[in-house]
Design a protein around this motif. Structure first.
Motif, PDB file in Angstrom:
ATOM      1  N   LEU A 471      39.043-105.333 -38.843  1.00 49.38           N
ATOM      2  CA  LEU A 471      40.501-105.224 -38.758  1.00 49.38           C
ATOM      3  C   LEU A 471      41.171-105.904 -39.946  1.00 49.38           C
ATOM      4  O   LEU A 471      42.123-105.371 -40.518  1.00 49.38           O
ATOM      5  N   THR A 472      40.686-107.094 -40.318  1.00 50.32           N
ATOM      6  CA  THR A 472      41.131-107.805 -41.515  1.00 50.32           C
ATOM      7  C   THR A 472      39.908-108.453 -42.140  1.00 50.32           C
ATOM      8  O   THR A 472      38.782-108.294 -41.662  1.00 50.32           O
ATOM      9  N   ASN A 473      40.123-109.221 -43.220  1.00 50.90           N
ATOM     10  CA  ASN A 473      39.002-109.910 -43.854  1.00 50.90           C
ATOM     11  C   ASN A 473      38.370-110.943 -42.938  1.00 50.90           C
ATOM     12  O   ASN A 473      37.223-111.334 -43.130  1.00 50.90           O
ATOM     13  N   ARG A 474      39.119-111.430 -41.940  1.00 52.62           N
ATOM     14  CA  ARG A 474      38.632-112.479 -41.056  1.00 52.62           C
ATOM     15  C   ARG A 474      38.467-112.044 -39.607  1.00 52.62           C
ATOM     16  O   ARG A 474      37.947-112.802 -38.797  1.00 52.62           O
ATOM     17  N   LEU A 475      38.917-110.848 -39.281  1.00 57.20           N
ATOM     18  CA  LEU A 475      38.914-110.407 -37.878  1.00 57.20           C
ATOM     19  C   LEU A 475      38.168-109.091 -37.736  1.00 57.20           C
ATOM     20  O   LEU A 475      38.497-108.104 -38.401  1.00 57.20           O
ATOM     21  N   ASN A 476      37.140-109.089 -36.868  1.00 59.75           N
ATOM     22  CA  ASN A 476      36.380-107.886 -36.547  1.00 59.75           C
ATOM     23  C   ASN A 476      36.522-107.562 -35.068  1.00 59.75           C
ATOM     24  O   ASN A 476      36.647-108.466 -34.234  1.00 59.75           O
ATOM     25  N   GLY A 477      36.492-106.278 -34.757  1.00 56.66           N
ATOM     26  CA  GLY A 477      36.483-105.832 -33.380  1.00 56.66           C
ATOM     27  C   GLY A 477      35.298-104.927 -33.123  1.00 56.66           C
ATOM     28  O   GLY A 477      34.806-104.254 -34.044  1.00 56.66           O
ATOM     29  N   SER A 478      34.782-104.918 -31.888  1.00 54.66           N
ATOM     30  CA  SER A 478      33.632-104.075 -31.573  1.00 54.66           C
ATOM     31  C   SER A 478      33.716-103.569 -30.141  1.00 54.66           C
ATOM     32  O   SER A 478      34.318-104.207 -29.262  1.00 54.66           O
ATOM     33  N   LEU A 479      33.111-102.404 -29.920  1.00 53.71           N
ATOM     34  CA  LEU A 479      32.959-101.803 -28.599  1.00 53.71           C
ATOM     35  C   LEU A 479      31.489-101.460 -28.413  1.00 53.71           C
ATOM     36  O   LEU A 479      30.836-100.973 -29.346  1.00 53.71           O
ATOM     37  N   GLU A 480      30.962-101.707 -27.199  1.00 55.09           N
ATOM     38  CA  GLU A 480      29.554-101.425 -26.947  1.00 55.09           C
ATOM     39  C   GLU A 480      29.361-100.911 -25.533  1.00 55.09           C
ATOM     40  O   GLU A 480      30.021-101.380 -24.596  1.00 55.09           O
ATOM     41  N   PHE A 481      28.463 -99.938 -25.406  1.00 58.28           N
ATOM     42  CA  PHE A 481      27.980 -99.496 -24.098  1.00 58.28           C
ATOM     43  C   PHE A 481      26.480 -99.748 -24.050  1.00 58.28           C
ATOM     44  O   PHE A 481      25.755 -99.465 -25.006  1.00 58.28           O
ATOM     45  N   ARG A 482      25.998-100.299 -22.914  1.00 54.40           N
ATOM     46  CA  ARG A 482      24.575-100.610 -22.780  1.00 54.40           C
ATOM     47  C   ARG A 482      24.074-100.179 -21.405  1.00 54.40           C
ATOM     48  O   ARG A 482      24.748-100.391 -20.388  1.00 54.40           O
ATOM     49  N   HIS A 483      22.902 -99.572 -21.411  1.00 54.67           N
ATOM     50  CA  HIS A 483      22.236 -99.147 -20.169  1.00 54.67           C
ATOM     51  C   HIS A 483      20.901 -99.872 -20.086  1.00 54.67           C
ATOM     52  O   HIS A 483      20.107 -99.883 -21.029  1.00 54.67           O
ATOM     53  N   LEU A 484      20.636-100.483 -18.929  1.00 54.62           N
ATOM     54  CA  LEU A 484      19.400-101.227 -18.686  1.00 54.62           C
ATOM     55  C   LEU A 484      18.805-100.752 -17.373  1.00 54.62           C
ATOM     56  O   LEU A 484      19.507-100.669 -16.358  1.00 54.62           O
ATOM     57  N   ASN A 485      17.506-100.436 -17.408  1.00 56.98           N
ATOM     58  CA  ASN A 485      16.841 -99.933 -16.216  1.00 56.98           C
ATOM     59  C   ASN A 485      15.419-100.472 -16.152  1.00 56.98           C
ATOM     60  O   ASN A 485      14.681-100.421 -17.137  1.00 56.98           O
ATOM     61  N   GLN A 486      15.042-101.020 -14.998  1.00 57.45           N
ATOM     62  CA  GLN A 486      13.675-101.478 -14.784  1.00 57.45           C
ATOM     63  C   GLN A 486      13.139-100.851 -13.507  1.00 57.45           C
ATOM     64  O   GLN A 486      13.781-100.926 -12.454  1.00 57.45           O
ATOM     65  N   THR A 487      11.977-100.224 -13.609  1.00 58.26           N
ATOM     66  CA  THR A 487      11.353 -99.572 -12.464  1.00 58.26           C
ATOM     67  C   THR A 487       9.994-100.196 -12.210  1.00 58.26           C
ATOM     68  O   THR A 487       9.265-100.560 -13.141  1.00 58.26           O
ATOM     69  N   SER A 488       9.648-100.335 -10.927  1.00 59.31           N
ATOM     70  CA  SER A 488       8.394-100.957 -10.541  1.00 59.31           C
ATOM     71  C   SER A 488       8.027-100.508  -9.139  1.00 59.31           C
ATOM     72  O   SER A 488       8.892-100.122  -8.338  1.00 59.31           O
ATOM     73  N   ALA A 489       6.712-100.541  -8.836  1.00 60.27           N
ATOM     74  CA  ALA A 489       6.288-100.250  -7.471  1.00 60.27           C
ATOM     75  C   ALA A 489       6.724-101.362  -6.521  1.00 60.27           C
ATOM     76  O   ALA A 489       6.823-101.143  -5.309  1.00 60.27           O
ATOM     77  N   PHE A 490       6.967-102.573  -7.051  1.00 55.78           N
ATOM     78  CA  PHE A 490       7.544-103.656  -6.255  1.00 55.78           C
ATOM     79  C   PHE A 490       9.056-103.458  -6.216  1.00 55.78           C
ATOM     80  O   PHE A 490       9.738-103.582  -7.241  1.00 55.78           O
ATOM     81  N   SER A 491       9.594-103.159  -5.055  1.00 58.66           N
ATOM     82  CA  SER A 491      11.017-102.849  -4.953  1.00 58.66           C
ATOM     83  C   SER A 491      11.900-104.003  -5.399  1.00 58.66           C
ATOM     84  O   SER A 491      13.014-103.790  -5.889  1.00 58.66           O
ATOM     85  N   THR A 492      11.423-105.248  -5.265  1.00 61.29           N
ATOM     86  CA  THR A 492      12.235-106.396  -5.663  1.00 61.29           C
ATOM     87  C   THR A 492      12.408-106.481  -7.176  1.00 61.29           C
ATOM     88  O   THR A 492      13.295-107.194  -7.655  1.00 61.29           O
ATOM     89  N   ASN A 493      11.558-105.768  -7.927  1.00 59.24           N
ATOM     90  CA  ASN A 493      11.666-105.788  -9.385  1.00 59.24           C
ATOM     91  C   ASN A 493      12.540-104.666  -9.924  1.00 59.24           C
ATOM     92  O   ASN A 493      12.764-104.601 -11.139  1.00 59.24           O
ATOM     93  N   ASN A 494      13.008-103.766  -9.071  1.00 59.64           N
ATOM     94  CA  ASN A 494      13.804-102.629  -9.520  1.00 59.64           C
ATOM     95  C   ASN A 494      15.267-103.021  -9.683  1.00 59.64           C
ATOM     96  O   ASN A 494      15.843-103.696  -8.830  1.00 59.64           O
TER      97      ASN A 494
END
Length: 508
Positions: A471-494
């Motif tokens: 935006l300026t020499n001293r100010l930056n702006g950012s936008l982010e989208f993130r998807h995280l997925n963990q799968t396991s036969a142990f349901s508590t780890n999903n």
């Protein structure tokens, strides 16, 4: 041996930091001091990383003042990066929480070319185990702990005329966490490490004969667990028949102390005798036979390519049995390539000492678009000695507007206390594209699989995509989208999480 655990350690850590800051010639022109502040707002549809059906969504507000200090002179180097992370509603608890994050390193030549003092310190947060891996402090079920490390290392490099040169190094390290081993929680003991390294090498007065003496010792004193020590002594004598051929003899003693069920360590005397052939500066072959045997092939057919491979068949010492390692490096004008395979015997505490909390890599603004992430590729925090076999392949490409990096890794872990096995395999990538003068985009896909020797494997997928605008020499702006997925036969780890983040970054 006195032990400085618990409340004493932060005092030692702070005192060591002040001790290692060079205090002479401290003119303003020699220092680069940059204060920053970052404001972030994150929406997550699963703040606690709960298993399907138990998700809770919410916003997390973040204000992070930071400080970067850098100084480099002919005798001293100092690099300090600190962030005070302030979160509201982290993990959906509707409370304000604060986390410290520090990366410090200092190198000082107290007597030029003779006596040096190096120091390192870090403060970070890490997952207690690797069954439910959180990326950071924003979301998760509290499955993390604060980790503090500090190391101080004076070294002396004596020169004995043209007869010999030496190296003497003393190391003192501490690792402390908020978890306590043997308390019913997963965790590691607070640990003090004392190490000594002594080397003596022959000088130019020895024309046809070269020799080397070395002694390495490292003692790990644990507050609540069994102590561990690694010690190795070695002597090598090498006679040069001509510029292409030399013969050598090597002997020593290995004395390591830790609990082991895998049989990967055998103490005692070892010996090797062999020959080295160097047909040119670009090729060499060495072979040695004894109760510790090896073959090493070194290739450098061109200036941009080096490749060293060693096969070992050792009866004595750490990583005994048949092992091999390789290191290949190749670079072009716009790319770097590397392939490595290593065998190592280590501890979780030693891995934490090596971890870089804030990765600067020459960036004058080390905190721009850089959330402090918790390690995903890390063993469960226990008082274990771990034998590892690690493959790693990495490549990076540089173009006028883009930087692409990729890596693939595989690590076999054998835990010595209970003979447990674990294999971690993963792929990482990143693409940074500056498609406009003040605007860039990035893409970071990751995949990791953990196989614990059961018919159960945890697969973890992580994808981030973002946009950064100056935006300026001293100010930056950012936008982010993130998807995280963990799968396991142990349901508590999903679990599965989607999050969107908007941030502003101001450099004063």
């Amino acid at each position: 041996m006195p032990r400085l655990f618990n409340s004493t350690v932060p005092l030692v850590q702070l005192a060591g930091l002040f001790l290692c800051v060079p205090c002479h010639q401290a003119h303003a022109a020699n220092w680069t001091v940059n204060p920053y502040i970052q404001f972030r707002e994150t929406y997550s549809d699963n703040l606690r990383l709960a298993r399907p059906g138990n998700e809770s969504a919410g916003f997390v507000t973040e204000a992070n003042p930071s400080l970067s200090i850098f100084r480099q002179s002919g005798k001293n180097t100092l690099n300090l990066n600190y962030r005070l992370q302030n979160l509201y509603n982290a993990s959906g608890n509707e409370d304000a929480t604060t986390f410290n994050q520090l990366q410090f390193s200092s190198s000082n030549a107290l007597i030029p070319n003779k006596f040096f003092l190096n120091a390192n310190s870090s403060i970070s947060q890490q997952n207690i185990d690797n069954t439910r891996i959180a990326n950071d402090n924003i979301s998760g079920s509290g499955n993390r702990t604060n980790v503090n490390t500090f190391s101080l290392s004076p070294s002396w490099t004596p020169q004995f005329g043209n007869y010999a040169s030496g190296l003497a190094v003393v190391n003192y390290d501490t690792v402390t966490t908020d978890t306590i081993a043997n308390s019913g929680r997963a965790g590691i003991s607070d640990t003090q490490n004392f190490g000594e390294q002594i080397q003596l090498n022959s000088g130019t007065e020895f024309k046809r004969v070269g020799w080397n003496l070395s002694f390495n010792n490292r003692d790990n004193y644990r507050a609540n667990g069994n102590d561990v020590s690694f010690q190795n002594s070695n002597a090598t004598l090498r006679t040069y028949i001509n510029k292409h051929v030399n013969v050598f003899a090597q002997g020593g003693f290995s004395d390591n102390s830790f609990q082991s069920f895998s049989g990967s360590n055998n103490n005692g005397f070892f010996y090797t005798a062999g020959v080295q052939w160097i047909p040119s500066q670009r090729y060499s072959l060495e072979a040695g036979y004894g109760n510790n045997s090896h073959v090493t092939l070194s290739l450098s057919p061109m200036q941009r390519l080096t490749w060293v491979t060693t096969f070992r068949d050792n009866q004595i010492g750490l990583n005994s049995g048949q092992t091999w390692q390789t290191a290949l490096n190749y670079r072009t004008q716009r790319s770097n390539w590397s392939l490595t395979h290593l065998n190592d015997t280590t501890t979780v505490q030693a891995l934490l000492l090596k971890e870089r909390v804030i990765i600067v890599d020459g960036n004058p603004d080390p905190f721009v678009n850089q959330p402090v992430e918790i390690l995903a590729f890390f063993p469960t925090q226990t008082d274990q000695v771990i034998v590892t076999k690690t493959w790693n392949f990495a490549v990076s490409f540089f173009t006028g507007k883009s930087t692409l990096t990729g890596s693939a890794f595989s690590q076999d872990r054998i835990y010595q206390l209970n003979d447990g096995h674990e294999k971690v395999t993963g792929l990482n990538g990143s693409w940074n594209w500056q498609f406009a003068h003040k605007t860039s985009a990035y893409l970071t896909p990751r995949w990791q699989q953990i196989d614990r020797g059961l018919p159960v494997k945890d697969n973890r997928y992580d994808l981030g995509i973002g946009l950064i605008h100056s935006l300026t020499n001293r100010l930056n702006g950012s936008l982010e989208f993130r998807h995280l997925n963990q799968t396991s036969a142990f349901s508590t780890n999903n679990f599965e999480e989607n999050r969107a983040t908007a941030s502003l970054f101001l450099r004063f």
